[in-house]
Motif scaffolding. Sequence first.
Motif, PDB file in Angstrom:
ATOM      1  N   THR A  59      24.261  -8.089   0.705  1.00 61.01           N
ATOM      2  CA  THR A  59      22.884  -8.360   0.286  1.00 61.01           C
ATOM      3  C   THR A  59      22.416  -9.712   0.800  1.00 61.01           C
ATOM      4  O   THR A  59      21.284  -9.863   1.280  1.00 61.01           O
ATOM      5  CB  THR A  59      22.779  -8.322  -1.249  1.00 61.01           C
ATOM      6  N   SER A  60      23.294 -10.698   0.714  1.00 63.23           N
ATOM      7  CA  SER A  60      22.954 -12.035   1.187  1.00 63.23           C
ATOM      8  C   SER A  60      22.735 -12.043   2.694  1.00 63.23           C
ATOM      9  O   SER A  60      21.815 -12.694   3.205  1.00 63.23           O
ATOM     10  CB  SER A  60      24.060 -13.021   0.814  1.00 63.23           C
ATOM     11  N   ALA A  61      23.583 -11.322   3.412  1.00 63.53           N
ATOM     12  CA  ALA A  61      23.433 -11.245   4.858  1.00 63.53           C
ATOM     13  C   ALA A  61      22.111 -10.581   5.237  1.00 63.53           C
ATOM     14  O   ALA A  61      21.437 -11.000   6.189  1.00 63.53           O
ATOM     15  CB  ALA A  61      24.597 -10.465   5.469  1.00 63.53           C
ATOM     16  N   SER A  62      21.699  -9.561   4.475  1.00 66.10           N
ATOM     17  CA  SER A  62      20.434  -8.897   4.763  1.00 66.10           C
ATOM     18  C   SER A  62      19.255  -9.831   4.507  1.00 66.10           C
ATOM     19  O   SER A  62      18.277  -9.831   5.254  1.00 66.10           O
ATOM     20  CB  SER A  62      20.298  -7.626   3.918  1.00 66.10           C
ATOM     21  N   LEU A  63      19.358 -10.653   3.448  1.00 67.82           N
ATOM     22  CA  LEU A  63      18.302 -11.617   3.152  1.00 67.82           C
ATOM     23  C   LEU A  63      18.138 -12.605   4.298  1.00 67.82           C
ATOM     24  O   LEU A  63      17.026 -12.882   4.766  1.00 67.82           O
ATOM     25  CB  LEU A  63      18.623 -12.356   1.852  1.00 67.82           C
TER      26      LEU A  63
END
Length: 266
Positions: A218-222
Amino acid sequence: RRVGITEASSYLYSTTFSQPAEVLKLLVPSALYVLQNNLVLIAADNLEGPIVAVLSQLKIMTTAVFSVVILRKSLGIKQWAALFALITGVASVQISTMMDSTSETGGRVQGEDVVIGGLAALAAACTSGFAGVYFEMVLKGSDTSVWVRNIHLASFGVLVSLFGVYSQPGDMALVKANGFFGGYDAVVWGLVCVQAMGGLLVAAVVKFTDNILKAFATSASLVGVSVISVLFFDFPAPPLFIFGTTLVLYAMFLYGDLLPNWLNGS
């Protein structure tokens, strides 16, 4: 294997009514997710955007803590360090994207109450972490299909949310005036579909990996969305944004033990 609608419906019916105790287990995370969403709204209504961005990242740490306590997951020093780096990196990216809008509005929000907002944000982080880990425990504790589990989870979520809507006079007045689906246009329905598909993907990630890796994804997508905004939509890239992006990438490689020894502390 591919199955027809009749066979799928029969499987859903038999799974639901032959194992009621298993189905009721999903009432817990479903109610917690609804509670979390409302707590986030309370926090956003009482705190400045950057503060909400920082506090919301505590859900990464609460997820890790509940994974250790409930699922007996073992995390080494490098992995804890990677989680702290991830929280700092994501918070930095989010703060950098909010700095301009916060300065334009004077940094104040309507009905600001720092204590209530802070407690709501902390409670949201705790409910998010516990609900995610509990859902992971349920998914991995049986052979029931991920699709069926998602249907059960969504069904309870709809019931709890409907109770919330119909118990609030203000919300009820809006429903009576505009209809339950008032304001739902093509964009909103498109968002609903995207969120639904995202929920299925998240459940699959949780079942076959874990909630901590989901947090990294999720953090990487953000960060990925933010980088695309910088490259193609003239979004500003202040030093804080670059620092946060670099830190998120570092945290991902550190958690996976993919860094050379001189970078990972070995």
